[in-house]
Write an enzyme that holds these catalytic residues in place. Sequence first.
Site, mmCIF file in Angstrom:
data_model
loop_
_atom_site.group_PDB
_atom_site.id
_atom_site.type_symbol
_atom_site.label_atom_id
_atom_site.label_comp_id
_atom_site.label_asym_id
_atom_site.label_seq_id
_atom_site.Cartn_x
_atom_site.Cartn_y
_atom_site.Cartn_z
ATOM 1 N N CYS A 112 8.815 -40.319 34.930
ATOM 2 C CA CYS A 112 10.120 -39.964 35.474
ATOM 3 C C CYS A 112 10.007 -39.793 36.989
ATOM 4 O O CYS A 112 9.089 -39.119 37.476
ATOM 5 C CB CYS A 112 10.623 -38.669 34.841
ATOM 6 S SG CYS A 112 12.155 -38.041 35.580
ATOM 7 N N HIS A 140 0.254 -29.323 28.496
ATOM 8 C CA HIS A 140 1.398 -30.232 28.566
ATOM 9 C C HIS A 140 1.023 -31.430 29.440
ATOM 10 O O HIS A 140 0.408 -31.272 30.495
ATOM 11 C CB HIS A 140 2.612 -29.512 29.147
ATOM 12 C CG HIS A 140 3.898 -30.257 28.996
ATOM 13 N ND1 HIS A 140 4.241 -31.303 29.809
ATOM 14 C CD2 HIS A 140 4.919 -30.108 28.113
ATOM 15 C CE1 HIS A 140 5.425 -31.771 29.446
ATOM 16 N NE2 HIS A 140 5.853 -31.063 28.414
ATOM 17 N N GLU A 142 2.661 -33.274 31.433
ATOM 18 C CA GLU A 142 3.156 -33.244 32.806
ATOM 19 C C GLU A 142 2.272 -32.364 33.685
ATOM 20 O O GLU A 142 1.963 -32.720 34.830
ATOM 21 C CB GLU A 142 4.600 -32.742 32.836
ATOM 22 C CG GLU A 142 5.199 -32.777 34.226
ATOM 23 C CD GLU A 142 6.612 -32.223 34.290
ATOM 24 O OE1 GLU A 142 6.976 -31.689 35.355
ATOM 25 O OE2 GLU A 142 7.343 -32.321 33.289
ATOM 26 N N CYS A 209 14.129 -30.076 36.764
ATOM 27 C CA CYS A 209 14.957 -31.277 36.845
ATOM 28 C C CYS A 209 16.420 -30.949 36.593
ATOM 29 O O CYS A 209 16.757 -29.992 35.891
ATOM 30 C CB CYS A 209 14.425 -32.355 35.900
ATOM 31 S SG CYS A 209 15.287 -32.579 34.366
ATOM 32 N N SER A 237 8.817 -30.615 22.424
ATOM 33 C CA SER A 237 9.662 -30.841 23.592
ATOM 34 C C SER A 237 9.902 -29.520 24.294
ATOM 35 O O SER A 237 10.627 -28.654 23.800
ATOM 36 C CB SER A 237 11.000 -31.460 23.166
ATOM 37 O OG SER A 237 11.932 -31.410 24.223
ATOM 38 N N SER A 238 9.307 -29.358 25.463
ATOM 39 C CA SER A 238 9.421 -28.101 26.191
ATOM 40 C C SER A 238 10.876 -27.751 26.484
ATOM 41 O O SER A 238 11.319 -26.620 26.281
ATOM 42 C CB SER A 238 8.627 -28.187 27.495
ATOM 43 O OG SER A 238 8.782 -27.011 28.263
ATOM 44 N N ASN A 239 11.658 -28.741 26.948
ATOM 45 C CA ASN A 239 13.034 -28.428 27.322
ATOM 46 C C ASN A 239 13.883 -28.089 26.106
ATOM 47 O O ASN A 239 14.803 -27.272 26.192
ATOM 48 C CB ASN A 239 13.644 -29.566 28.145
ATOM 49 C CG ASN A 239 14.060 -30.756 27.316
ATOM 50 O OD1 ASN A 239 15.171 -30.822 26.806
ATOM 51 N ND2 ASN A 239 13.164 -31.726 27.174
ATOM 52 N N SER A 282 15.498 -35.420 25.452
ATOM 53 C CA SER A 282 14.867 -36.617 24.893
ATOM 54 C C SER A 282 15.439 -36.978 23.525
ATOM 55 O O SER A 282 14.800 -37.680 22.749
ATOM 56 C CB SER A 282 13.344 -36.416 24.796
ATOM 57 O OG SER A 282 13.041 -35.216 24.115
#
EC number: 1.17.7.4
Length: 343
Positions: A112, A140, A142, A209, A237-239, A282
């Site tokens: 991203c 993670h 990222e 983000c 999925s963290s978010n 996602s």
Amino acid sequence: MTTDLGIPPVLDPDAARSVLLAAPRGYCAGVDRAVITVEKALDLYGAPVYVRKEIVHNKHVVATLQDRGAIFVEELDEVPAGSTVVFSAHGVSPAVHAEAAERSLKTIDATCPLVTKVHHEAKRFAADDYDILLIGHAGHEEVEGTAGEAPDHIQLVESPDVAGIEVRDPAKVAWLSQTTLSVDETMATVRAIREKFPLLLDPPSDDICYATQNRQLAVKEIAQGADLVIVVGSRNSSNSVRLVEVALEAGAKASYLVDYAHEIDEAWLEGVENVAVTSGASVPEELVQGVLSFLADRGYPDARAVQSAEESLIFALPPELRRDIRAAQQAAQAAAQPDQASS
């Protein structure tokens, strides 16, 4: 909907049942770009196309791409030499790029662009010899990718408990963060770091983000007074996980994370009048519609969308993929020209 004055919707206690649907929700620009990247790579190069880690953190998306011929691997040593491999939206470290080059892998970087921005910030701070405190979750992808940009300068901070953090020079400390964290929790950690290091340097722009922030604001709006908030998303999925937490903090009586509608426990609906629904960044919209159909079959009315922000950002496909698509198109046009001339 929000009112013209921006006042959050109020759930009517006298209404029999209601369903509020967060907007925005689901796919962000980075996820959309990453998924399309794998799809286009399969179309262009044919199966198999290898993907390091999950392209995005969603069980359904990964399974769908596997059915089309994508092969997901944990590390590059599982990819045959000379093969095509896509790097996930979460980013990779320079060491991974170097390993791919050593093994003559054809790489397509679907990181991203907002994660890439954090990588650039890490390199800039490291070049100026700052100690970098990276707020995020250990393990993670990222975080691993960002930390790999400047491993000698970066240390991970997972909570506001910063008593044990040590730096070389308190006057040269900067912070960065994983892009998918809770905004409120991240800023609480930043405040704790700043109390310990008053000269803490901020990144040049917000690392969380836009899509993560928008989805958290949206769920706050619909969760107020809700008996139940259903968040569609995967557990890695963290978010998505953060949306469950944000919903509870905003006043929801209960909140659960599901990948699919069939995972909803009927017991969750007992005595529930007001349901709110959202999804992580996602998550394809078809999964949300499955949840709404599940609720409709059990007597809950059509959902009323609550728009808290507008999103129009679109990211271009990775340059290496765009180059190959153009070359394939030009080759097809050139091949067609003799036929046109003979006719």
